[in-house]
Structure formats: C-alpha cells, structure tokens
Design a protein around this motif. Structure first.
Motif, PDB file in Angstrom:
ATOM      1  N   MET A  64       0.841  -1.206   0.000  1.00 40.50           N
ATOM      2  CA  MET A  64       0.000   0.000   0.000  1.00 40.50           C
ATOM      3  C   MET A  64       0.872   1.250   0.000  1.00 40.50           C
ATOM      4  SD  MET A  64      -3.256  -0.863   2.420  1.00 40.50           S
ATOM      5  CE  MET A  64      -2.348  -1.517   3.811  1.00 40.50           C
ATOM      6  N   GLY A  65       1.987   1.184   0.711  1.00 38.12           N
ATOM      7  CA  GLY A  65       2.918   2.308   0.731  1.00 38.12           C
ATOM      8  C   GLY A  65       3.485   2.615  -0.639  1.00 38.12           C
ATOM      9  N   ILE A  66       3.712   1.567  -1.437  1.00 45.28           N
ATOM     10  CA  ILE A  66       4.182   1.780  -2.804  1.00 45.28           C
ATOM     11  C   ILE A  66       3.152   2.587  -3.581  1.00 45.28           C
ATOM     12  CG2 ILE A  66       4.761   0.655  -4.989  1.00 45.28           C
ATOM     13  CD1 ILE A  66       5.791  -1.727  -3.290  1.00 45.28           C
ATOM     14  N   GLY A  67       1.891   2.211  -3.461  1.00 49.43           N
ATOM     15  CA  GLY A  67       0.827   2.937  -4.154  1.00 49.43           C
ATOM     16  C   GLY A  67       0.717   4.374  -3.699  1.00 49.43           C
ATOM     17  N   ILE A  68       0.831   4.593  -2.410  1.00 47.40           N
ATOM     18  CA  ILE A  68       0.757   5.958  -1.880  1.00 47.40           C
ATOM     19  C   ILE A  68       1.941   6.782  -2.371  1.00 47.40           C
ATOM     20  CG2 ILE A  68       0.885   7.321   0.248  1.00 47.40           C
ATOM     21  CD1 ILE A  68      -0.703   5.005   1.588  1.00 47.40           C
ATOM     22  N   ALA A  69       3.127   6.190  -2.351  1.00 44.85           N
ATOM     23  CA  ALA A  69       4.316   6.910  -2.808  1.00 44.85           C
ATOM     24  C   ALA A  69       4.210   7.257  -4.288  1.00 44.85           C
ATOM     25  CB  ALA A  69       5.568   6.080  -2.542  1.00 44.85           C
ATOM     26  N   ILE A  70       3.670   6.349  -5.086  1.00 45.65           N
ATOM     27  CA  ILE A  70       3.498   6.633  -6.510  1.00 45.65           C
ATOM     28  C   ILE A  70       2.495   7.761  -6.709  1.00 45.65           C
ATOM     29  CG2 ILE A  70       2.588   5.698  -8.681  1.00 45.65           C
ATOM     30  CD1 ILE A  70       3.883   3.013  -7.867  1.00 45.65           C
ATOM     31  N   SER A  71       1.394   7.731  -5.943  1.00 48.07           N
ATOM     32  CA  SER A  71       0.392   8.786  -6.097  1.00 48.07           C
ATOM     33  C   SER A  71       0.927  10.141  -5.643  1.00 48.07           C
ATOM     34  CB  SER A  71      -0.874   8.439  -5.325  1.00 48.07           C
ATOM     35  OG  SER A  71      -0.642   8.493  -3.937  1.00 48.07           O
ATOM     36  N   GLU A  72       1.860  10.132  -4.706  1.00 49.09           N
ATOM     37  CA  GLU A  72       2.474  11.373  -4.233  1.00 49.09           C
ATOM     38  C   GLU A  72       3.679  11.765  -5.087  1.00 49.09           C
ATOM     39  OE1 GLU A  72       1.502  13.407  -1.768  1.00 49.09           O
ATOM     40  OE2 GLU A  72      -0.254  12.165  -1.397  1.00 49.09           O
ATOM     41  N   LYS A  73       3.991  10.948  -6.089  1.00 53.29           N
ATOM     42  CA  LYS A  73       5.120  11.177  -6.991  1.00 53.29           C
ATOM     43  C   LYS A  73       6.448  11.239  -6.234  1.00 53.29           C
ATOM     44  CE  LYS A  73       2.391  13.349 -10.526  1.00 53.29           C
ATOM     45  NZ  LYS A  73       1.307  14.237 -10.333  1.00 53.29           N
ATOM     46  N   SER A  74       6.582  10.308  -5.271  1.00 52.46           N
ATOM     47  CA  SER A  74       7.785  10.241  -4.458  1.00 52.46           C
ATOM     48  C   SER A  74       8.602   9.014  -4.868  1.00 52.46           C
ATOM     49  CB  SER A  74       7.422  10.153  -2.974  1.00 52.46           C
ATOM     50  OG  SER A  74       8.579   9.904  -2.200  1.00 52.46           O
ATOM     51  N   LEU A  75       9.636   9.229  -5.639  1.00 55.22           N
ATOM     52  CA  LEU A  75      10.482   8.131  -6.090  1.00 55.22           C
ATOM     53  C   LEU A  75      11.208   7.484  -4.915  1.00 55.22           C
ATOM     54  CD1 LEU A  75      11.615   6.539  -8.476  1.00 55.22           C
ATOM     55  CD2 LEU A  75      13.433   8.244  -8.632  1.00 55.22           C
ATOM     56  N   VAL A  76      11.701   8.299  -4.003  1.00 58.97           N
ATOM     57  CA  VAL A  76      12.424   7.771  -2.842  1.00 58.97           C
ATOM     58  C   VAL A  76      11.495   6.912  -1.984  1.00 58.97           C
ATOM     59  CG1 VAL A  76      13.655   8.404  -0.738  1.00 58.97           C
ATOM     60  CG2 VAL A  76      14.043   9.698  -2.835  1.00 58.97           C
ATOM     61  N   GLY A  77      10.279   7.384  -1.763  1.00 59.28           N
ATOM     62  CA  GLY A  77       9.310   6.617  -0.975  1.00 59.28           C
ATOM     63  C   GLY A  77       8.950   5.306  -1.630  1.00 59.28           C
ATOM     64  N   ALA A  78       8.766   5.328  -2.954  1.00 58.41           N
ATOM     65  CA  ALA A  78       8.424   4.102  -3.673  1.00 58.41           C
ATOM     66  C   ALA A  78       9.558   3.089  -3.593  1.00 58.41           C
ATOM     67  CB  ALA A  78       8.095   4.422  -5.130  1.00 58.41           C
ATOM     68  N   ILE A  79      10.782   3.557  -3.777  1.00 58.66           N
ATOM     69  CA  ILE A  79      11.936   2.653  -3.702  1.00 58.66           C
ATOM     70  C   ILE A  79      12.088   2.099  -2.289  1.00 58.66           C
ATOM     71  CG2 ILE A  79      14.462   2.557  -3.838  1.00 58.66           C
ATOM     72  CD1 ILE A  79      14.231   4.512  -6.214  1.00 58.66           C
ATOM     73  N   ALA A  80      11.885   2.940  -1.286  1.00 55.56           N
ATOM     74  CA  ALA A  80      11.990   2.485   0.101  1.00 55.56           C
ATOM     75  C   ALA A  80      10.933   1.423   0.404  1.00 55.56           C
ATOM     76  CB  ALA A  80      11.848   3.664   1.057  1.00 55.56           C
ATOM     77  N   CYS A  81       9.724   1.635  -0.075  1.00 54.14           N
ATOM     78  CA  CYS A  81       8.659   0.660   0.167  1.00 54.14           C
ATOM     79  C   CYS A  81       8.915  -0.638  -0.583  1.00 54.14           C
ATOM     80  CB  CYS A  81       7.304   1.250  -0.220  1.00 54.14           C
ATOM     81  SG  CYS A  81       6.709   2.493   0.934  1.00 54.14           S
ATOM     82  N   ILE A  82       9.421  -0.552  -1.792  1.00 51.73           N
ATOM     83  CA  ILE A  82       9.747  -1.763  -2.550  1.00 51.73           C
ATOM     84  C   ILE A  82      10.812  -2.573  -1.805  1.00 51.73           C
ATOM     85  CG2 ILE A  82      10.862  -2.614  -4.660  1.00 51.73           C
ATOM     86  CD1 ILE A  82       9.413  -0.282  -6.128  1.00 51.73           C
ATOM     87  N   LEU A  83      11.840  -1.895  -1.333  1.00 48.23           N
ATOM     88  CA  LEU A  83      12.888  -2.589  -0.579  1.00 48.23           C
ATOM     89  C   LEU A  83      12.338  -3.191   0.714  1.00 48.23           C
ATOM     90  CD1 LEU A  83      15.921  -0.178  -1.068  1.00 48.23           C
ATOM     91  CD2 LEU A  83      15.522  -2.395  -2.162  1.00 48.23           C
ATOM     92  N   ALA A  84      11.450  -2.447   1.381  1.00 51.31           N
ATOM     93  CA  ALA A  84      10.854  -2.949   2.623  1.00 51.31           C
ATOM     94  C   ALA A  84      10.023  -4.205   2.354  1.00 51.31           C
ATOM     95  CB  ALA A  84       9.993  -1.868   3.270  1.00 51.31           C
ATOM     96  N   VAL A  85       9.266  -4.198   1.268  1.00 50.67           N
ATOM     97  CA  VAL A  85       8.457  -5.372   0.928  1.00 50.67           C
ATOM     98  C   VAL A  85       9.347  -6.568   0.631  1.00 50.67           C
ATOM     99  CG1 VAL A  85       6.891  -6.343  -0.803  1.00 50.67           C
ATOM    100  CG2 VAL A  85       6.446  -4.081   0.143  1.00 50.67           C
ATOM    101  N   ILE A  86      10.433  -6.351  -0.093  1.00 50.75           N
ATOM    102  CA  ILE A  86      11.354  -7.449  -0.408  1.00 50.75           C
ATOM    103  C   ILE A  86      11.943  -8.030   0.870  1.00 50.75           C
ATOM    104  CG2 ILE A  86      13.581  -7.993  -1.479  1.00 50.75           C
ATOM    105  CD1 ILE A  86      12.790  -5.958  -3.697  1.00 50.75           C
ATOM    106  N   VAL A  87      12.369  -7.162   1.782  1.00 52.28           N
ATOM    107  CA  VAL A  87      12.972  -7.629   3.038  1.00 52.28           C
ATOM    108  C   VAL A  87      11.943  -8.360   3.897  1.00 52.28           C
ATOM    109  CG1 VAL A  87      13.971  -6.840   5.221  1.00 52.28           C
ATOM    110  CG2 VAL A  87      14.792  -5.896   3.064  1.00 52.28           C
TER     111      VAL A  87
END
Length: 61
Positions: free
Chosen positions: A20-43
C-alpha cells in the motif's frame, strides 16, 4: 484460531502495508518513498519466507 501462526500473520500484514505504501508513494510522486517501500516489501517477504521454511523444517507447520 488455535492454528494461527502469529509471526506469519504479522509478516503478511507488514508486507501488505508496504505494498500500500508503494501505491501511496506513486500517487504522491515520491520516487524515494516508492523505492523504500519496494525494498521494505522485499525484506519483509524474505523474512517471512525464511521463517516459514524454518517452521516447516522444525515440523511446526
């Protein structure tokens, strides 16, 4: 409810929150947030799968 594996439930909830954080980061146009959430999901998913494997090896599943 006796067979609930609480650690696996927590991992799945955290992974869903990360997705969900990935979706929120994308909607907020936050590349750093999206990358952080992707890494968090992987971990988190990696930790969950590792925990599940250990539980299976120990006969807990």
């Amino acid at each position: 409810m006796n067979n609930v594996k609480w650690s696996l439930l927590v991992y799945s909830i955290l992974a869903a929150a990360g997705i969900m954080g990935i979706g929120i980061a994308i909607s907020e146009k936050s590349l750093v947030g999206a990358i952080a959430c992707i890494l968090a999901v992987i971990v988190i998913m990696g930790m969950g799968f590792r925990t599940k494997r250990k539980m299976r090896e120990n006969g807990e599943l």
